[in-house]
Enzyme design. Structure first.
Site, PDB file in Angstrom:
ATOM      1  N   TYR A  10      -2.087   5.779  -4.053  1.00 24.20           N
ATOM      2  CA  TYR A  10      -3.032   6.856  -3.764  1.00 24.20           C
ATOM      3  C   TYR A  10      -2.468   8.117  -4.404  1.00 24.20           C
ATOM      4  O   TYR A  10      -1.285   8.442  -4.193  1.00 24.20           O
ATOM      5  CB  TYR A  10      -3.163   7.086  -2.254  1.00 24.20           C
ATOM      6  CG  TYR A  10      -4.024   6.069  -1.538  1.00 24.20           C
ATOM      7  CD1 TYR A  10      -5.283   5.715  -2.023  1.00 24.20           C
ATOM      8  CD2 TYR A  10      -3.594   5.472  -0.352  1.00 24.20           C
ATOM      9  CE1 TYR A  10      -6.077   4.789  -1.358  1.00 24.20           C
ATOM     10  CE2 TYR A  10      -4.392   4.545   0.319  1.00 24.20           C
ATOM     11  CZ  TYR A  10      -5.634   4.210  -0.192  1.00 24.20           C
ATOM     12  OH  TYR A  10      -6.417   3.304   0.461  1.00 24.20           O
TER      13      TYR A  10
ATOM     14  N   SER B  88     -14.460  -3.603  -6.650  1.00 21.68           N
ATOM     15  CA  SER B  88     -14.236  -3.508  -5.204  1.00 21.68           C
ATOM     16  C   SER B  88     -14.978  -2.316  -4.631  1.00 21.68           C
ATOM     17  O   SER B  88     -15.094  -1.275  -5.285  1.00 21.68           O
ATOM     18  CB  SER B  88     -12.721  -3.325  -4.960  1.00 21.68           C
ATOM     19  OG  SER B  88     -12.444  -3.144  -3.585  1.00 21.68           O
TER      20      SER B  88
ATOM     21  N   THR C 183      -5.945   3.164  -6.675  1.00 21.55           N
ATOM     22  CA  THR C 183      -7.211   3.076  -5.930  1.00 21.55           C
ATOM     23  C   THR C 183      -8.072   4.289  -6.249  1.00 21.55           C
ATOM     24  O   THR C 183      -7.625   5.436  -6.130  1.00 21.55           O
ATOM     25  CB  THR C 183      -6.930   2.970  -4.422  1.00 21.55           C
ATOM     26  OG1 THR C 183      -6.209   1.757  -4.209  1.00 21.55           O
ATOM     27  CG2 THR C 183      -8.224   2.924  -3.621  1.00 21.55           C
TER      28      THR C 183
ATOM     29  N   GLY D 198     -13.056  -8.670  -2.378  1.00 19.91           N
ATOM     30  CA  GLY D 198     -13.795  -8.353  -1.153  1.00 19.91           C
ATOM     31  C   GLY D 198     -14.857  -9.365  -0.793  1.00 19.91           C
ATOM     32  O   GLY D 198     -15.509  -9.954  -1.652  1.00 19.91           O
TER      33      GLY D 198
ATOM     34  N   GLY E  30      -8.756  -8.692   1.608  1.00 20.78           N
ATOM     35  CA  GLY E  30      -7.927  -8.127   2.661  1.00 20.78           C
ATOM     36  C   GLY E  30      -8.066  -8.855   3.990  1.00 20.78           C
ATOM     37  O   GLY E  30      -7.114  -9.482   4.463  1.00 20.78           O
TER      38      GLY E  30
ATOM     39  N   ARG F  36     -15.948   5.779   9.125  1.00 16.55           N
ATOM     40  CA  ARG F  36     -15.674   4.552   9.892  1.00 16.55           C
ATOM     41  C   ARG F  36     -15.933   4.832  11.360  1.00 16.55           C
ATOM     42  O   ARG F  36     -15.059   5.319  12.090  1.00 16.55           O
ATOM     43  CB  ARG F  36     -14.259   4.095   9.626  1.00 16.55           C
ATOM     44  CG  ARG F  36     -14.034   3.975   8.115  1.00 16.55           C
ATOM     45  CD  ARG F  36     -12.755   3.337   7.752  1.00 16.55           C
ATOM     46  NE  ARG F  36     -12.566   3.427   6.298  1.00 16.55           N
ATOM     47  CZ  ARG F  36     -11.412   3.236   5.701  1.00 16.55           C
ATOM     48  NH1 ARG F  36     -10.353   2.933   6.421  1.00 16.55           N
ATOM     49  NH2 ARG F  36     -11.312   3.341   4.388  1.00 16.55           N
TER      50      ARG F  36
ATOM     51  N   SER G 259       0.825  -1.211   0.000  1.00 15.68           N
ATOM     52  CA  SER G 259       0.000   0.000   0.000  1.00 15.68           C
ATOM     53  C   SER G 259       0.861   1.263   0.000  1.00 15.68           C
ATOM     54  O   SER G 259       1.992   1.269   0.507  1.00 15.68           O
ATOM     55  CB  SER G 259      -0.872  -0.017   1.263  1.00 15.68           C
ATOM     56  OG  SER G 259      -1.449   1.242   1.499  1.00 15.68           O
TER      57      SER G 259
ATOM     58  N   LYS H  24      -8.382  -0.004  -9.073  1.00 15.26           N
ATOM     59  CA  LYS H  24      -8.933  -0.728  -7.914  1.00 15.26           C
ATOM     60  C   LYS H  24     -10.097   0.076  -7.339  1.00 15.26           C
ATOM     61  O   LYS H  24      -9.895   1.201  -6.879  1.00 15.26           O
ATOM     62  CB  LYS H  24      -7.832  -0.904  -6.858  1.00 15.26           C
ATOM     63  CG  LYS H  24      -8.301  -1.573  -5.586  1.00 15.26           C
ATOM     64  CD  LYS H  24      -7.128  -1.843  -4.656  1.00 15.26           C
ATOM     65  CE  LYS H  24      -7.560  -2.582  -3.415  1.00 15.26           C
ATOM     66  NZ  LYS H  24      -8.377  -1.796  -2.494  1.00 15.26           N
TER      67      LYS H  24
HETATM   68  C1  LIG Z   1      -7.282  -2.875   7.401  1.00 17.58           C
HETATM   69  C2  LIG Z   1      -7.453  -2.595   5.944  1.00 17.58           C
HETATM   70  C3  LIG Z   1      -6.591  -1.702   5.320  1.00 17.58           C
HETATM   71  C4  LIG Z   1      -6.728  -1.433   3.953  1.00 17.58           C
HETATM   72  N1  LIG Z   1      -5.850  -0.594   3.346  1.00 17.58           N
HETATM   73  C5  LIG Z   1      -5.957  -0.346   2.015  1.00 17.58           C
HETATM   74  C6  LIG Z   1      -5.030   0.502   1.350  1.00 17.58           C
HETATM   75  O1  LIG Z   1      -4.114   1.036   1.953  1.00 17.58           O
HETATM   76  N2  LIG Z   1      -5.212   0.724   0.032  1.00 17.58           N
HETATM   77  C7  LIG Z   1      -6.232   0.141  -0.688  1.00 17.58           C
HETATM   78  O2  LIG Z   1      -6.366   0.370  -1.880  1.00 17.58           O
HETATM   79  N3  LIG Z   1      -7.103  -0.693  -0.073  1.00 17.58           N
HETATM   80  C8  LIG Z   1      -6.991  -0.947   1.244  1.00 17.58           C
HETATM   81  N4  LIG Z   1      -7.874  -1.789   1.856  1.00 17.58           N
HETATM   82  C9  LIG Z   1      -8.907  -2.474   1.036  1.00 17.58           C
HETATM   83  C10 LIG Z   1      -8.379  -3.818   0.554  1.00 17.58           C
HETATM   84  O3  LIG Z   1      -7.362  -3.660  -0.398  1.00 17.58           O
HETATM   85  C11 LIG Z   1      -9.512  -4.652  -0.085  1.00 17.58           C
HETATM   86  O4  LIG Z   1     -10.082  -3.925  -1.137  1.00 17.58           O
HETATM   87  C12 LIG Z   1     -10.580  -5.037   0.921  1.00 17.58           C
HETATM   88  O5  LIG Z   1      -9.988  -5.443   2.136  1.00 17.58           O
HETATM   89  C13 LIG Z   1     -11.456  -6.142   0.372  1.00 17.58           C
HETATM   90  O6  LIG Z   1     -12.433  -6.520   1.291  1.00 17.58           O
HETATM   91  P1  LIG Z   1     -12.260  -7.753   2.312  1.00 17.58           P
HETATM   92  O7  LIG Z   1     -11.495  -7.249   3.472  1.00 17.58           O
HETATM   93  O8  LIG Z   1     -13.665  -8.145   2.632  1.00 17.58           O
HETATM   94  O9  LIG Z   1     -11.529  -8.853   1.579  1.00 17.58           O
HETATM   95  C14 LIG Z   1      -7.765  -2.055   3.212  1.00 17.58           C
HETATM   96  C15 LIG Z   1      -8.623  -2.974   3.857  1.00 17.58           C
HETATM   97  C16 LIG Z   1      -8.474  -3.253   5.193  1.00 17.58           C
HETATM   98  C17 LIG Z   1      -9.389  -4.242   5.848  1.00 17.58           C
END
Ligand SMILES: Cc1cc2nc3c(=O)[nH]c(=O)nc-3n(C[C@H](O)[C@H](O)[C@H](O)COP(=O)(O)O)c2cc1C
Length: 382
Positions: free
Chosen positions: A132, A277, A158, A311, A333, A167, A109, A255
């Site tokens: 980002y 996503s 993203t 996701g 994630g 949140r 990330s 993304k």
């Molecule tokens: C704790 C956490 C941090 C995340 N950080 C980022 C990030 O820095 N950049 C990004 O594009 N997506 C981030 N995501 C989104 C994930 O890349 C992904 O799209 C998402 O977790 C998918 O859903 P899932 O957790 O149900 O699998 C984050 C998700 C979580 C849970």
């Protein structure tokens, strides 16, 4: 709860909850507003059923797929996520090594806690950098240049965080990066001494891609949602995405695509992949789920671009359903983050091993000898 007893995502979640101070657990576990989209992301897979074919001679099966020009051994990969060394001191290093061991993609990330250079040097499995776009163009350009120099395989831009999602769990717990000690969080840190000692005495926390440009999130405590709202460039548009795609010149993924119209535009600007996503339900609550949008996006652009379903995935059978609708691969994630938080690299390896076993077993029971054998005939909606 112990690692050896973790056979599914809810069990890893329990382990993570046990190991982490409350604010950090809820940062991973939480989502936006009422978390309706977050829950639905997984529930959507229950609206349809797999229809197996039998007597297919499934002694040997091939789970590999090719995504963004790279053949991977499993049709699922580890989505880029922020702040991993906060969850466990193994952090991105452990996640990357686990991905390498299981032969799949992973992502670093923009808010990662290990540098692009270190990962580029140490890890040979396909790697993407999640970008980002910051208001500070110098910072955005520096990250792209560093990815070029470190020979990353793909950039995933993203596009669903133009402002921070609401949140509310983070508002309640006061979660910030780096963590701030408040009277409420103090109790939580004190009752999780193992995590707290690791955090205090192991390698210093940093946001490795940002530290030379910004204090926010590295030295100044800030919620991630506030970071998005204040630091990211809200004027980002299709032209900006196209310029980055051209400048990068290699595999380029958007993304956070959810509509057919945007999927078509992704093709038009030269992207080679899209991750359908909603950011794990952490941004726009009430939005549709990746799995619900998958079929119409595959129908529109599936022959022109790699479509990834991101996701809600918790089970091998979820992956089989997405592949049956035409996804090239899945990603997620929390399914590996709970495991990282619970047991570091060993945890992520266990999550990957469970997933591989489930996909393999599921494909055999479905009579699918390769992922190409799965199609819409294998799925019925109720
Ligand atoms: C704790 C956490 C941090 C995340 N950080 C980022 C990030 O820095 N950049 C990004 O594009 N997506 C981030 N995501 C989104 C994930 O890349 C992904 O799209 C998402 O977790 C998918 O859903 P899932 O957790 O149900 O699998 C984050 C998700 C979580 C849970």
């Amino acid at each position: 709860m112990r690692l050896k007893h973790c056979f599914n995502t809810p069990q890893f979640r329990k382990l993570a909850k046990q190991r982490l101070p409350g604010p950090i657990f809820h940062y991973i576990d939480g989502a936006a507003d009422d978390e309706v989209t977050y829950r639905r992301n997984t529930q959507a897979f229950d609206d349809c059923d797999l229809v197996p074919n039998v007597l297919a001679g499934v002694e040997e099966i091939d789970m590999s797929t090719t995504v963004m020009g790279k053949k991977i051994d499993l049709p699922i990969f580890l989505s880029p996520t922020a702040l991993q060394r906060l969850f466990h001191h193994d952090g991105e290093r452990g996640v990357a090594r686990a991905a390498e061991k299981y032969g799949t993609w992973f992502g670093i990330s923009s808010l990662g806690t290990v540098s692009i250079e270190e990962v580029g040097e140490a890890i040979s499995t396909p790697k993407m950098f999640q970008l980002y776009v910051h208001k500070d163009k110098g910072l955005t350009n520096s990250m792209i240049q560093r990815c070029k120099d470190a020979d990353f395989d793909a950039i995933a831009l993203t596009v669903d965080t133009i402002v921070g999602g609401n949140r509310e769990r983070d508002l309640v717990t006061g979660f910030t990066s780096p963590p701030r000690l408040t009277p409420r969080s103090l109790i939580s840190f004190a009752t999780h001494p193992q995590w707290t000692l690791n955090h205090l005495f192991r390698e210093k926390f940093e946001l490795s891609q940002l530290k030379d440009y910004v204090d926010e999130g590295t030295n100044l405590s800030l919620s991630v949602s506030d970071y998005f709202s204040t630091m990211l460039d809200q004027s980002m548009d299709w032209k900006a995405a196209e310029d980055i795609c051209k400048d990068w010149g290699k595999e380029f993924c958007l993304k956070g695509i959810m509509s057919v119209e945007d999927a078509r535009r992704a093709v038009d600007i030269g992207a080679t992949a899209i991750m359908i996503s909603n950011h794990g339900g952490r941004q726009l609550d009430g939005s549709r789920t990746p799995f619900d949008q998958l079929a119409e996006i595959v129908d529109a652009v599936g022959d022109k671009i790699d479509v990834i379903c991101d996701g809600g995935i918790q089970r091998g059978t979820h992956v089989l359903k997405a592949l049956s609708l035409g996804a090239k691969a899945c990603s997620g994630g929390r399914w590996y983050l709970y495991a990282l938080a619970g047991a570091g690299q060993a945890g992520v390896e266990k999550a990957l091993s469970n997933m591989r076993t489930e996909i393999e077993r599921g494909m055999k029971l479905m009579g699918a000898r390769s992922v190409a054998d799965l199609d819409r005939n294998n799925l019925r909606y109720r």
